[in-house]
Design an enzyme around this catalytic site. Structure first.
Site, PDB file in Angstrom:
ATOM      1  N   TYR A 214       0.857  -1.205   0.000  1.00  0.00           N
ATOM      2  CA  TYR A 214       0.000   0.000   0.000  1.00  0.00           C
ATOM      3  C   TYR A 214       0.888   1.248   0.000  1.00  0.00           C
ATOM      4  O   TYR A 214       0.547   2.285  -0.569  1.00  0.00           O
ATOM      5  CB  TYR A 214      -0.967  -0.028   1.187  1.00  0.00           C
ATOM      6  CG  TYR A 214      -2.158   0.888   0.990  1.00  0.00           C
ATOM      7  CD1 TYR A 214      -3.048   0.668  -0.061  1.00  0.00           C
ATOM      8  CD2 TYR A 214      -2.387   1.976   1.839  1.00  0.00           C
ATOM      9  CE1 TYR A 214      -4.134   1.507  -0.257  1.00  0.00           C
ATOM     10  CE2 TYR A 214      -3.470   2.805   1.653  1.00  0.00           C
ATOM     11  CZ  TYR A 214      -4.340   2.568   0.608  1.00  0.00           C
ATOM     12  OH  TYR A 214      -5.416   3.408   0.425  1.00  0.00           O
TER      13      TYR A 214
ATOM     14  N   LYS B 253      -3.008   8.790   2.257  1.00  0.00           N
ATOM     15  CA  LYS B 253      -4.270   8.711   3.021  1.00  0.00           C
ATOM     16  C   LYS B 253      -4.122   9.365   4.399  1.00  0.00           C
ATOM     17  O   LYS B 253      -5.072   9.936   4.925  1.00  0.00           O
ATOM     18  CB  LYS B 253      -4.726   7.256   3.160  1.00  0.00           C
ATOM     19  CG  LYS B 253      -5.157   6.603   1.852  1.00  0.00           C
ATOM     20  CD  LYS B 253      -6.281   7.341   1.169  1.00  0.00           C
ATOM     21  CE  LYS B 253      -6.888   6.536   0.015  1.00  0.00           C
ATOM     22  NZ  LYS B 253      -7.791   7.357  -0.814  1.00  0.00           N
TER      23      LYS B 253
HETATM   24  N1  LIG Z   1     -11.084  -0.318  -3.201  1.00  0.00           N
HETATM   25  C1  LIG Z   1     -10.687  -0.292  -1.942  1.00  0.00           C
HETATM   26  O1  LIG Z   1     -10.327  -1.316  -1.357  1.00  0.00           O
HETATM   27  C2  LIG Z   1     -10.680   1.008  -1.187  1.00  0.00           C
HETATM   28  C3  LIG Z   1     -10.692   0.983   0.219  1.00  0.00           C
HETATM   29  C4  LIG Z   1     -10.689   2.181   0.908  1.00  0.00           C
HETATM   30  C5  LIG Z   1     -10.649   3.381   0.221  1.00  0.00           C
HETATM   31  N2  LIG Z   1     -10.634   3.378  -1.154  1.00  0.00           N
HETATM   32  C6  LIG Z   1     -10.601   4.667  -1.830  1.00  0.00           C
HETATM   33  O2  LIG Z   1     -11.812   4.869  -2.511  1.00  0.00           O
HETATM   34  C7  LIG Z   1     -11.591   5.811  -3.548  1.00  0.00           C
HETATM   35  C8  LIG Z   1     -12.193   5.268  -4.827  1.00  0.00           C
HETATM   36  O3  LIG Z   1     -11.435   4.171  -5.278  1.00  0.00           O
HETATM   37  P1  LIG Z   1     -12.098   2.853  -5.874  1.00  0.00           P
HETATM   38  O4  LIG Z   1     -11.591   1.713  -5.074  1.00  0.00           O
HETATM   39  O5  LIG Z   1     -13.557   3.032  -6.052  1.00  0.00           O
HETATM   40  O6  LIG Z   1     -11.355   2.718  -7.293  1.00  0.00           O
HETATM   41  P2  LIG Z   1     -11.612   3.437  -8.704  1.00  0.00           P
HETATM   42  O7  LIG Z   1     -10.421   3.105  -9.517  1.00  0.00           O
HETATM   43  O8  LIG Z   1     -12.923   3.053  -9.238  1.00  0.00           O
HETATM   44  O9  LIG Z   1     -11.629   4.984  -8.342  1.00  0.00           O
HETATM   45  C9  LIG Z   1     -10.470   5.782  -8.292  1.00  0.00           C
HETATM   46  C10 LIG Z   1     -10.788   7.001  -9.130  1.00  0.00           C
HETATM   47  O10 LIG Z   1      -9.723   7.966  -9.082  1.00  0.00           O
HETATM   48  C11 LIG Z   1      -9.746   8.594 -10.326  1.00  0.00           C
HETATM   49  N3  LIG Z   1      -8.530   9.345 -10.594  1.00  0.00           N
HETATM   50  C12 LIG Z   1      -7.240   8.906 -10.609  1.00  0.00           C
HETATM   51  N4  LIG Z   1      -6.415   9.908 -10.981  1.00  0.00           N
HETATM   52  C13 LIG Z   1      -7.207  11.004 -11.204  1.00  0.00           C
HETATM   53  C14 LIG Z   1      -6.959  12.337 -11.618  1.00  0.00           C
HETATM   54  N5  LIG Z   1      -5.716  12.784 -11.874  1.00  0.00           N
HETATM   55  N6  LIG Z   1      -8.008  13.186 -11.751  1.00  0.00           N
HETATM   56  C15 LIG Z   1      -9.261  12.766 -11.480  1.00  0.00           C
HETATM   57  N7  LIG Z   1      -9.581  11.518 -11.086  1.00  0.00           N
HETATM   58  C16 LIG Z   1      -8.544  10.647 -10.955  1.00  0.00           C
HETATM   59  C17 LIG Z   1      -9.938   7.457 -11.313  1.00  0.00           C
HETATM   60  O11 LIG Z   1     -10.377   7.942 -12.566  1.00  0.00           O
HETATM   61  C18 LIG Z   1     -11.004   6.651 -10.602  1.00  0.00           C
HETATM   62  O12 LIG Z   1     -12.290   7.096 -10.998  1.00  0.00           O
HETATM   63  C19 LIG Z   1     -10.100   6.040  -3.599  1.00  0.00           C
HETATM   64  O13 LIG Z   1      -9.773   7.205  -2.857  1.00  0.00           O
HETATM   65  C20 LIG Z   1      -9.559   4.817  -2.908  1.00  0.00           C
HETATM   66  O14 LIG Z   1      -8.271   5.045  -2.365  1.00  0.00           O
HETATM   67  C21 LIG Z   1     -10.671   2.228  -1.856  1.00  0.00           C
END
Ligand SMILES: NC(=O)c1ccc[n+]([C@@H]2O[C@H](COP(=O)([O-])OP(=O)(O)OC[C@H]3O[C@@H](n4cnc5c(N)ncnc54)[C@H](O)[C@@H]3O)[C@@H](O)[C@H]2O)c1
Length: 257
Positions: free
Chosen positions: A157, A164
């Site tokens: 990570y 984060k």
């Molecule tokens: N999937 C998990 O296990 C998890 C757990 C906790 C938190 N999160 C967080 O949730 C959030 C959403 O992630 P997700 O898991 O739904 O994956 P995801 O890949 O669907 O979403 C991540 C998004 O970030 C966007 N992004 C990346 N670079 C960018 C930029 N320069 N400008 C605009 N947008 C940009 C991508 O287009 C994408 O839509 C993130 O912050 C992730 O860290 C995810």
């Protein structure tokens, strides 16, 4: 479920149907909100456009969160279309692939800068841009998505954990700044979910198994469960909650071993 009737929301972070932000968008639309969605690049525009087409009168706009100009243009578009804003969901995160597979000690200055810029500073920049729109409505709710890798070490990570930690601290500082304007700022710390972003982390499926083995509920979580918790924070049901990190992780955070 709490109601969002007559409310307008901006959702940044939909990439595909697995995106946590898309689950939040669907829940918010079902609760009565009208939404603006963004796409970060032409490559993802088609995906987001197809998903947005299933919503009622969506607004679609480009926004690479690394660009101050695109953020300013986005706020202007949302203001023109909605005449203000009630809530904003920040679900953008990115770190270069090599930073999510090599040992953390090898993180380059450039990878560190990019991860912190896209995944943490973007919350500050976007919140500042939408603040005047929320003031027009007498307040609002800002929600971002974080992970417990901010506080504890999860294999690979890496720099995303550092980003984060910055994001969660930003939630508290923004909450303090914006509280007098009745704008609340919170985060949901979600359990691990298989999404596009998660696929970039080497060995991610072994993290999923740890939740099934050790979380109090003996399972992981899914996007709809995060979205349901988001409805609480985005709606008037959460009107006294700000500066908080809400754990939606089947209780995993409570465990020592
Ligand atoms: N999937 C998990 O296990 C998890 C757990 C906790 C938190 N999160 C967080 O949730 C959030 C959403 O992630 P997700 O898991 O739904 O994956 P995801 O890949 O669907 O979403 C991540 C998004 O970030 C966007 N992004 C990346 N670079 C960018 C930029 N320069 N400008 C605009 N947008 C940009 C991508 O287009 C994408 O839509 C993130 O912050 C992730 O860290 C995810």
């Amino acid at each position: 479920m709490p109601a969002l009737d007559g409310k307008h929301g901006l959702i940044v972070g939909v990439a595909n149907k697995r995106s946590i932000s898309w689950a939040i968008a669907q829940a918010a639309a079902a609760a009565g909100a009208r939404l603006a969605l963004t796409y970060p690049s032409e490559r993802l525009e088609e995906n987001v456009r197809e998903l947005a087409a299933t919503l009622d009168k969506p607004v679609l706009a480009p926004c690479d969160v690394g660009s101050d100009q695109q953020i300013a243009d986005l706020a202007a578009t949302v203001d023109r279309e909605f005449g203000g804003l009630d809530f904003f969901v920040h679900g953008a995160a990115f770190a270069p692939a090599e930073a999510l597979s090599k040992p953390f000690v090898e993180t380059s200055r450039e990878a560190f800068r990019t991860a912190l810029d896209v995944s943490a500073y973007s919350l500050v920049a976007l919140t500042r841009a939408v603040m005047p729109l929320m003031e027009k409505r007498g307040g609002g709710s800002v929600l971002t998505l974080t992970y417990i890798g901010s506080q504890r070490v999860f294999p690979n990570y890496n720099v995303m954990g550092v980003a984060k930690a910055a994001l969660e601290s930003s939630v508290r500082y923004l909450a303090a700044d914006l509280g007098p304007k009745n704008i609340r700022v919170n985060a949901i710390s979600a359990g691990a979910i298989k999404t596009l972003a998660a696929a970039g982390i080497s060995g991610f499926s072994s993290i999923l198994q740890v939740y099934r083995d050790r979380a109090p509920l003996r399972r992981g979580v899914d996007q709809t469960e995060v979205a349901d918790a988001a409805m609480f924070l985005l709606s008037d049901a959460g009107r006294a909650v700000t500066g908080s990190i809400l754990m939606v992780d089947a209780g995993f955070h409570a465990m020592g071993l």
